[in-house]
Design a protein around this motif. Structure first.
Motif, PDB file in Angstrom:
ATOM      1  N   GLY A  86       3.518 -44.262 -28.556  1.00 25.15           N
ATOM      2  CA  GLY A  86       3.544 -42.952 -27.908  1.00 25.15           C
ATOM      3  C   GLY A  86       2.495 -42.779 -26.839  1.00 25.15           C
ATOM      4  N   PHE A  87       1.646 -43.798 -26.567  1.00 23.78           N
ATOM      5  CA  PHE A  87       0.572 -43.681 -25.585  1.00 23.78           C
ATOM      6  C   PHE A  87       0.934 -44.432 -24.308  1.00 23.78           C
ATOM      7  CE2 PHE A  87      -1.679 -41.651 -28.728  1.00 23.78           C
ATOM      8  CZ  PHE A  87      -1.941 -42.424 -29.853  1.00 23.78           C
ATOM      9  N   SER A  88       0.491 -43.886 -23.177  1.00 26.51           N
ATOM     10  CA  SER A  88       0.621 -44.580 -21.894  1.00 26.51           C
ATOM     11  C   SER A  88      -0.567 -45.522 -21.749  1.00 26.51           C
ATOM     12  CB  SER A  88       0.652 -43.582 -20.736  1.00 26.51           C
ATOM     13  OG  SER A  88       1.799 -42.783 -20.815  1.00 26.51           O
ATOM     14  N   ASN A  89      -0.307 -46.776 -21.397  1.00 23.79           N
ATOM     15  CA  ASN A  89      -1.352 -47.786 -21.268  1.00 23.79           C
ATOM     16  C   ASN A  89      -1.198 -48.470 -19.916  1.00 23.79           C
ATOM     17  OD1 ASN A  89      -2.134 -47.681 -24.248  1.00 23.79           O
ATOM     18  ND2 ASN A  89       0.024 -48.225 -24.367  1.00 23.79           N
ATOM     19  N   TYR A  90      -2.284 -48.582 -19.170  1.00 29.07           N
ATOM     20  CA  TYR A  90      -2.203 -49.243 -17.874  1.00 29.07           C
ATOM     21  C   TYR A  90      -3.561 -49.792 -17.467  1.00 29.07           C
ATOM     22  CZ  TYR A  90      -3.737 -44.547 -16.366  1.00 29.07           C
ATOM     23  OH  TYR A  90      -4.400 -43.356 -16.229  1.00 29.07           O
ATOM     24  N   PHE A  91      -3.523 -50.735 -16.465  1.00 29.06           N
ATOM     25  CA  PHE A  91      -4.731 -51.381 -15.976  1.00 29.06           C
ATOM     26  C   PHE A  91      -5.074 -50.867 -14.578  1.00 29.06           C
ATOM     27  CE2 PHE A  91      -5.765 -54.478 -19.101  1.00 29.06           C
ATOM     28  CZ  PHE A  91      -4.583 -54.828 -19.718  1.00 29.06           C
ATOM     29  N   VAL A  92      -6.389 -50.836 -14.268  1.00 35.61           N
ATOM     30  CA  VAL A  92      -6.878 -50.479 -12.936  1.00 35.61           C
ATOM     31  C   VAL A  92      -7.893 -51.536 -12.520  1.00 35.61           C
ATOM     32  CG1 VAL A  92      -8.112 -48.759 -11.569  1.00 35.61           C
ATOM     33  CG2 VAL A  92      -6.508 -48.025 -13.325  1.00 35.61           C
ATOM     34  N   GLY A  93      -7.833 -51.973 -11.237  1.00 35.14           N
ATOM     35  CA  GLY A  93      -8.787 -52.950 -10.742  1.00 35.14           C
ATOM     36  C   GLY A  93     -10.049 -52.305 -10.216  1.00 35.14           C
ATOM     37  N   LEU A  94     -10.982 -53.134  -9.725  1.00 35.85           N
ATOM     38  CA  LEU A  94     -12.245 -52.607  -9.181  1.00 35.85           C
ATOM     39  C   LEU A  94     -12.016 -51.708  -7.972  1.00 35.85           C
ATOM     40  CD1 LEU A  94     -14.557 -55.755  -9.474  1.00 35.85           C
ATOM     41  CD2 LEU A  94     -14.563 -53.714 -10.910  1.00 35.85           C
ATOM     42  N   ASP A  95     -10.872 -51.924  -7.267  1.00 36.66           N
ATOM     43  CA  ASP A  95     -10.562 -51.086  -6.106  1.00 36.66           C
ATOM     44  C   ASP A  95      -9.868 -49.791  -6.503  1.00 36.66           C
ATOM     45  OD1 ASP A  95      -7.633 -53.053  -5.116  1.00 36.66           O
ATOM     46  OD2 ASP A  95      -8.237 -52.128  -7.014  1.00 36.66           O
ATOM     47  N   ASN A  96      -9.759 -49.531  -7.826  1.00 43.19           N
ATOM     48  CA  ASN A  96      -9.135 -48.313  -8.381  1.00 43.19           C
ATOM     49  C   ASN A  96      -7.638 -48.237  -8.155  1.00 43.19           C
ATOM     50  OD1 ASN A  96     -11.573 -47.377  -9.422  1.00 43.19           O
ATOM     51  ND2 ASN A  96     -12.090 -46.245  -7.548  1.00 43.19           N
ATOM     52  N   TYR A  97      -6.973 -49.342  -7.770  1.00 44.61           N
ATOM     53  CA  TYR A  97      -5.516 -49.388  -7.667  1.00 44.61           C
ATOM     54  C   TYR A  97      -4.932 -49.948  -8.959  1.00 44.61           C
ATOM     55  CZ  TYR A  97      -5.419 -48.262  -2.677  1.00 44.61           C
ATOM     56  OH  TYR A  97      -5.504 -47.621  -1.481  1.00 44.61           O
ATOM     57  N   LEU A  98      -3.719 -49.492  -9.251  1.00 40.03           N
ATOM     58  CA  LEU A  98      -3.059 -49.908 -10.490  1.00 40.03           C
ATOM     59  C   LEU A  98      -2.769 -51.409 -10.480  1.00 40.03           C
ATOM     60  CD1 LEU A  98      -0.436 -47.121 -11.295  1.00 40.03           C
ATOM     61  CD2 LEU A  98      -2.686 -47.455 -12.290  1.00 40.03           C
ATOM     62  N   ARG A  99      -2.998 -52.055 -11.636  1.00 41.34           N
ATOM     63  CA  ARG A  99      -2.618 -53.447 -11.830  1.00 41.34           C
ATOM     64  C   ARG A  99      -1.388 -53.585 -12.753  1.00 41.34           C
ATOM     65  NH1 ARG A  99      -5.730 -53.514  -8.204  1.00 41.34           N
ATOM     66  NH2 ARG A  99      -7.347 -55.089  -7.806  1.00 41.34           N
ATOM     67  N   SER A 100      -0.899 -52.463 -13.238  1.00 40.32           N
ATOM     68  CA  SER A 100       0.320 -52.457 -14.058  1.00 40.32           C
ATOM     69  C   SER A 100       1.075 -51.173 -13.754  1.00 40.32           C
ATOM     70  CB  SER A 100      -0.010 -52.549 -15.551  1.00 40.32           C
ATOM     71  OG  SER A 100      -0.766 -51.424 -15.960  1.00 40.32           O
ATOM     72  N   GLU A 101       2.338 -51.157 -14.142  1.00 39.76           N
ATOM     73  CA  GLU A 101       3.175 -50.005 -13.847  1.00 39.76           C
ATOM     74  C   GLU A 101       3.037 -48.926 -14.914  1.00 39.76           C
ATOM     75  OE1 GLU A 101       7.489 -50.593 -14.771  1.00 39.76           O
ATOM     76  OE2 GLU A 101       6.859 -52.695 -14.776  1.00 39.76           O
ATOM     77  N   ILE A 102       3.255 -47.669 -14.477  1.00 41.37           N
ATOM     78  CA  ILE A 102       3.305 -46.541 -15.412  1.00 41.37           C
ATOM     79  C   ILE A 102       4.744 -46.039 -15.506  1.00 41.37           C
ATOM     80  CG2 ILE A 102       2.502 -44.213 -15.914  1.00 41.37           C
ATOM     81  CD1 ILE A 102      -0.076 -44.900 -14.421  1.00 41.37           C
ATOM     82  N   ASN A 103       5.330 -45.758 -14.343  1.00 32.32           N
ATOM     83  CA  ASN A 103       6.718 -45.288 -14.296  1.00 32.32           C
ATOM     84  C   ASN A 103       7.653 -46.298 -13.650  1.00 32.32           C
ATOM     85  OD1 ASN A 103       6.107 -42.655 -15.411  1.00 32.32           O
ATOM     86  ND2 ASN A 103       5.162 -42.165 -13.444  1.00 32.32           N
ATOM     87  N   SER A 104       7.162 -47.062 -12.644  1.00 29.52           N
ATOM     88  CA  SER A 104       8.004 -48.021 -11.949  1.00 29.52           C
ATOM     89  C   SER A 104       7.128 -49.138 -11.389  1.00 29.52           C
ATOM     90  CB  SER A 104       8.794 -47.352 -10.817  1.00 29.52           C
ATOM     91  OG  SER A 104       7.940 -46.990  -9.765  1.00 29.52           O
ATOM     92  N   LYS A 105       7.775 -50.268 -11.051  1.00 30.63           N
ATOM     93  CA  LYS A 105       7.060 -51.422 -10.518  1.00 30.63           C
ATOM     94  C   LYS A 105       6.461 -51.136  -9.133  1.00 30.63           C
ATOM     95  CE  LYS A 105       9.873 -54.822 -12.994  1.00 30.63           C
ATOM     96  NZ  LYS A 105      10.780 -55.977 -12.870  1.00 30.63           N
ATOM     97  N   ASP A 106       7.037 -50.143  -8.411  1.00 26.68           N
ATOM     98  CA  ASP A 106       6.539 -49.847  -7.067  1.00 26.68           C
ATOM     99  C   ASP A 106       5.116 -49.301  -7.081  1.00 26.68           C
ATOM    100  OD1 ASP A 106       9.801 -48.666  -6.038  1.00 26.68           O
ATOM    101  OD2 ASP A 106       8.934 -50.670  -5.985  1.00 26.68           O
ATOM    102  N   GLU A 107       4.627 -48.841  -8.237  1.00 30.33           N
ATOM    103  CA  GLU A 107       3.281 -48.282  -8.314  1.00 30.33           C
ATOM    104  C   GLU A 107       2.205 -49.360  -8.295  1.00 30.33           C
ATOM    105  OE1 GLU A 107       3.706 -46.330 -12.000  1.00 30.33           O
ATOM    106  OE2 GLU A 107       4.633 -44.516 -11.190  1.00 30.33           O
ATOM    107  N   ILE A 108       2.573 -50.583  -8.681  1.00 32.11           N
ATOM    108  CA  ILE A 108       1.578 -51.650  -8.796  1.00 32.11           C
ATOM    109  C   ILE A 108       0.986 -51.961  -7.419  1.00 32.11           C
ATOM    110  CG2 ILE A 108       1.213 -54.045  -9.471  1.00 32.11           C
ATOM    111  CD1 ILE A 108       3.556 -53.735 -11.404  1.00 32.11           C
ATOM    112  N   LEU A 109      -0.358 -51.914  -7.334  1.00 36.51           N
ATOM    113  CA  LEU A 109      -1.144 -52.195  -6.116  1.00 36.51           C
ATOM    114  C   LEU A 109      -0.890 -51.159  -5.016  1.00 36.51           C
ATOM    115  CD1 LEU A 109      -0.758 -56.075  -5.884  1.00 36.51           C
ATOM    116  CD2 LEU A 109      -2.674 -54.789  -6.821  1.00 36.51           C
ATOM    117  N   ASN A 110      -0.095 -50.110  -5.314  1.00 36.80           N
ATOM    118  CA  ASN A 110       0.172 -49.060  -4.325  1.00 36.80           C
ATOM    119  C   ASN A 110      -0.415 -47.705  -4.737  1.00 36.80           C
ATOM    120  OD1 ASN A 110       1.650 -50.697  -2.539  1.00 36.80           O
ATOM    121  ND2 ASN A 110       3.505 -50.470  -3.793  1.00 36.80           N
TER     122      ASN A 110
END
Length: 999
Positions: free
Chosen positions: A226-250
């Motif tokens: 039931g929890f949302s889990n995701y990664f963030v890099g040192l540049d504060n951009y997503l390293r994994s998706e939350i809702n869609s693959k388009d979010e990664i690095l964007n």
């Protein structure tokens, strides 16, 4: 009655008063306590989920580290890189000459198997790279655009992949690149892990790199408990998706989350603290932040839950408490009412049971009352009456069931016996056929011909009984598929043409009333019905014609019906006999059986098949004038219209236009058989050895170069099913998405045909290749795409082989193979030579696979031997290979080893017979004078033209191979001769180009 009613109301009031107040108080206290516990439990689960996800990711990467370090230091990897570096140094790498060279292709084929196996077996691997110390990418499994590039030039210098490469080269340690959009892989996010390749001297000679699919480790943590889990890099951009693959690095987190991450960085005690904040989607959440170090690359793992969802759970709890309280109050009301109804309930039960019994229910029993003796006696009497009636009905059902079983047993016995009789009958017919090809005098030939005709008539009778029994026992099922009724009818009447010509009858086909041709129905059963109707029409017609008319139209209910009408000018049927015409084992009269033969089952089968297909069949006939059978069935149609000429004469069908065909087949023997047959048909053919090569060939050739593909199903690297799916997805170009693809496979098991259709293939032919079946199938699909093919005359006369004894016929049938290649003796010799070259290698591969118990390899190699031996008509060897292929499924190593011994012995028998054939038919050629350079050049240029034109070349007749040459080209000419014999056209052309440079 009034007192009774007042008592029930009073009881109801007291029950409610004594229960509702404490229930409400307890429910409120329970709600408050549950809400608090739910919040605390959520925070504990957040921390636990974060800890588990951190352990999972670190463990995952540690396992990958162990894998990659092991692979990078394997002797095969070191040897592969060393030979690649050595050969690459002789080419200009900026022009990709080495990557595109024949030498490079041979090195890949020799050394890449281990890397290909790793890529297939580990689903996290997208690609594997071998890179020398200068940054040259010398090998990749996926062979994308980066193959042959240099990581240190401007195109790749700023990539994270290059940074990881430099780090491993500098430190001699494993490095992780972080996640980046990799241009060579369509800008899809990938990670790279690099490791040094160290030779036996301890020197770093290159880098082993693995391109990792981020889904392999991200998918399992995207949503947990039931929890949302995701990664963030040192540049504060997503390293994994939350809702869609388009979010990664964007997508970038907001400043509030960035501040929390900084606090975790500065204060370790802040790591497992649950923090409330507003996330990047402006939602109020509670979450936990943890730093993770992956081989020097720092990521932040964030586990959070939406506060709105959390409080929605608490509100749902309040709602449930309210519903539970309300339910309890209602339950108390029902308890009060239950007391009042307790006495009337037994009588109501009897009344309801009586109504159910009247409506047909039989499994009824009323529970006896324990409080009232009279009601108990009444209930007992009612149950006894029901039991007596049920007992009598049960006896009746048992008698009915026995009668039904007797009928089914009769049908099953008839079907079983017919099936069992067919096996020895096929043996009788086969042996009679063999006797016909031995030395016989005229009287013996006459007697065996009569015996063979009688055996075939008996087999036809048995087949009819088997079909009738299957339908009668309800075991025949329809296979509803989409097919072209126009081509189906033309192909069917082609098979009946000989019988009509033999009697001098004209066979006509009228399809002028077909406005559509693609329908959904069972073509096999339609063909079976037509076979009986048209066969009878020809049988009972001595002069005139037989005409088949096809009509597609709607009935009064707007349902589309396909109507097939068979008219003949035969003997006709008396009116009084029409009513019994479709009965089993019935003919018009006894004289019909004596004069024309037959079982009387054909029309009975037609009738039952018609019923199975929800169809109607009608008969009209005039004695001495002729008969008309009309078969009409409901179908579905597509929206493709077609214009067809009426009254098409089957005798006048012709083909006269050739087109280019792509043959996808890995087995050399199968290649040469298929190529020989197809070239006799007049087709322009190009051969590739697996599905991946087929896709690449379609991509690099101009649009519409190929009009049809013949696709083998089981091949290395990419099989026919995968290749077809890729072509249908457009990976070979949109222009080829709808190209006709015909499957070729040695498998004939139930479901193989359906598997071909599911993958996107259009049709299906089995191996060994049957000349007439292949011709008919190609004819159908060449007409579908507006192209017609030439059909060469085939000599159907069977040659009597006096020099071939009975054992050789079992081990190898030269006559069958010669017939299948249209009496092309040169092609037959080439097939035998290729088979002799390949069989030992195939047998060694099979033995090795059995020794290490590699089941997938055993199936592949056994399948290859089965197909190759079937194609040269070595039926016993093919059967033994098929047995091994099937034993893999039973996991019986002892049986497999036993079969391997028998197969090895049979291989030697086949080779001895084939070698004897080659020795007997070999043309001795003496090498005469040494050719001059100009003569060699002229011969090679002429040979080059023949190869490019796709002509068949007999190497035994070429002057250049029958003369003396200088030592520097002798080896090249020997290799050239072998490649031409193996129909390896592209390799032969390349060798000719190299020889021309020397002369």
């Amino acid at each position: 009655m009034g007192t009774n009613t007042s008592l029930k109301i009073s009881l109801l009031k007291w029950f409610l008063l004594l229960s509702i107040v404490p229930t409400i108080i307890i429910s409120y206290l329970y709600y408050e306590n549950s809400a608090k516990n739910l919040y605390n439990l959520t925070t504990e689960k957040l921390i636990e989920s974060a800890q588990l996800n951190e352990k999972f990711i670190l463990n995952w990467f540690n396992f990958r580290k162990s894998d990659i370090l092991t692979w990078s230091q394997s002797s095969q990897t070191i040897k592969f890189l060393e030979v690649l570096e050595k050969e690459n140094s002789e080419y200009d790498s900026t022009e990709h000459k080495f990557r595109d060279s024949f030498t490079c292709a041979k090195l890949y084929t020799k050394y890449e198997n281990n890397l290909l196996t790793l890529a297939r077996e580990y689903n996290y691997i997208y690609d594997i790279f071998l890179i020398d110390t200068k940054g040259n990418i010398l090998y990749t499994v996926a062979k994308e655009a980066d193959l042959g590039e240099n990581l240190l030039d401007s195109k790749h210098s700023n990539t994270l992949f290059t940074s990881a490469f430099k780090k491993s080269l500098r430190t001699g340690q494993l490095a992780f690149s972080d996640l980046e959009k990799y241009k060579a892989s369509n800008n899809i996010p990938f990670s790279f892990i690099t490791a040094p390749i160290i030779d036996n001297s301890g020197d770093i000679i290159g880098i082993f790199a693995v391109q990792i699919r981020y889904e392999a480790f991200m998918s399992s943590i995207k949503y947990t408990n039931g929890f949302s889990n995701y990664f963030v890099g040192l540049d504060n951009y997503l390293r994994s998706e939350i809702n869609s693959k388009d979010e990664i690095l964007n997508l970038k987190i907001n400043q509030e989350q960035a501040n929390i991450i900084n606090k975790v960085e500065l204060n370790l005690n802040y790591k497992d603290r649950v923090v409330e904040y507003q996330n990047m989607f402006n939602k109020d959440v509670i979450g936990v932040h943890r730093h993770i170090n992956i081989f020097g690359t720092k990521w932040t793992l964030i586990n959070e839950v939406d506060k709105q969802i959390l409080y929605a759970s608490i509100n749902e709890l309040a709602k449930n408490m309210f519903i539970s309280t309300l339910f309890l109050i209602i339950l108390l009301i029902f308890i009060s009412l239950f007391i009042a109804k307790k006495i009337t309930k037994p009588i109501e039960n009897l009344t309801n049971a009586n109504m159910k019994f009247s409506n047909g229910e039989r499994d009824i029993h009323v529970a006896e009352s324990t409080e009232n003796r009279e009601l108990s006696q009444l209930t007992t009497s009612f149950n006894s009456m029901i039991a007596s009636i049920n007992k009598n009905e049960h006896k009746l059902r048992e008698q009915t069931k026995k009668a039904q079983i007797a009928l089914e047993t009769k049908s099953e016995f008839l079907a079983s016996m017919s099936h069992e009789i067919r096996t020895p009958m096929n043996g009788v017919i086969g042996m009679l056929g063999l006797l016909l090809h031995t030395k016989l005098d005229k009287e013996q030939l006459h007697q065996i011909s009569i015996a063979q005709g009688s055996a075939e008539s008996l087999l036809s009778l048995i087949n009819d009984i088997l079909d009738f029994s299957k339908v009668d026992a309800g075991k025949m099922e329809l296979d509803i598929i989409e097919f072209d009724i126009y081509n189906e009818l033309r192909n069917f009447l082609e098979t009946m043409k000989f019988r009509s010509q033999e009697k001098g009858i004209e066979l006509l086909l009228d399809m002028s009333n077909l406005t559509h041709t693609t329908v959904l129905a069972d073509p096999t059963r339609i063909r079976q019905i037509l076979n009986n109707l048209v066969g009878n029409a020809i049988k009972f017609t001595s002069k005139g014609s037989v005409k088949v008319t096809a009509i597609l139209e709607k009935n009064v209910s707007s349902v589309m019906y396909l109507t097939l009408i068979v008219e003949d000018s035969g003997i006709g049927i008396p009116e009084e006999k029409i009513a019994t015409l479709f009965d089993s084992f019935t003919q018009v009269d006894a004289s019909t059986t004596r004069e024309f033969g037959g079982t009387g089952l054909g029309l009975a089968i037609v009738k039952k098949l018609a019923e199975l297909m929800s169809a109607d069949i009608k008969v009209t006939s005039t004695l001495g004038v002729g008969s008309t059978f009309e078969f009409s069935m409901p179908v579905e149609v597509s929206d493709k219209p077609i214009i067809i000429n009426s009254d098409v004469k089957v005798d006048n069908i012709t083909w006269d236009k050739e087109f280019k065909l792509l043959l996808v087949e890995d087995n050399k023997t199968n290649q040469i058989v298929a190529k020989g047959i197809l070239k006799n048909f007049g087709f322009d053919i190009h051969i590739v050895e697996n599905g991946l090569e087929a896709i690449e060939e379609l991509k690099r050739t101009p649009p519409l170069t190929y009009s049809l593909i013949l696709m083998d199903c089981q091949m290395p690297i990419m099989d026919g099913y995968e290749a077809t799916e890729a072509i249908r997805r457009g990976e070979a170009g949109e222009i080829y998405q709808d190209i006709p693809i015909i499957a070729m496979t040695a498998n004939a098991m139930k479901g193989d045909k359906e598997k071909c259709y599911v993958s996107g293939m259009d049709d299906y032919v089995s191996k060994p290749i049957d000349l007439n079946l292949l011709k008919n199938t190609l004819s159908k699909w060449t007409q579908n795409i507006g192209i017609e093919c030439s059909s060469p005359s085939v000599n159907t006369q069977v040659e009597t082989e006096n020099s071939t004894d009975e054992r050789e016929e079992v081990v190898w049938s030269r006559s069958k193979l010669l017939k299948r290649v249209a009496d092309d003796e040169d092609l037959l010799k080439s097939i035998v030579v290729i088979f002799m070259d390949d069989i030992d290698l195939l047998l060694n591969k099979l033995s090795s696979a059995i020794k290490v118990q590699n089941t997938s390899a055993i199936k592949i190699e056994a399948h290859s031997i089965k197909g190759a031996s079937a194609n040269i008509e070595a039926s016993k060897l093919s059967s033994l290979a098929h047995d091994i292929e099937q034993l893999v499924l039973k996991d019986s190593n002892e049986d497999i080893n036993h079969k391997l011994t028998a197969l090895s012995s049979e291989v030697e028998s086949v080779k001895n017979i084939l070698q004897a054939y080659l020795d007997e038919n070999r043309v001795e050629v003496k090498k005469e004078h040494t050719l001059s350079n100009s003569e060699i050049k002229e011969s090679l240029e002429e040979l080059l033209k023949e190869l490019e034109a796709g002509s068949f070349i007999d190497v035994t007749e070429l002057k250049i191979f029958n003369s003396l040459h200088s030592a520097d080209i002798e080896d090249s000419l020997t290799l050239l001769k072998k490649e031409i014999s193996h129909f390896a056209t592209d390799e032969a052309i390349e060798i000719i180009s190299e020889i021309l440079k020397k002369v």
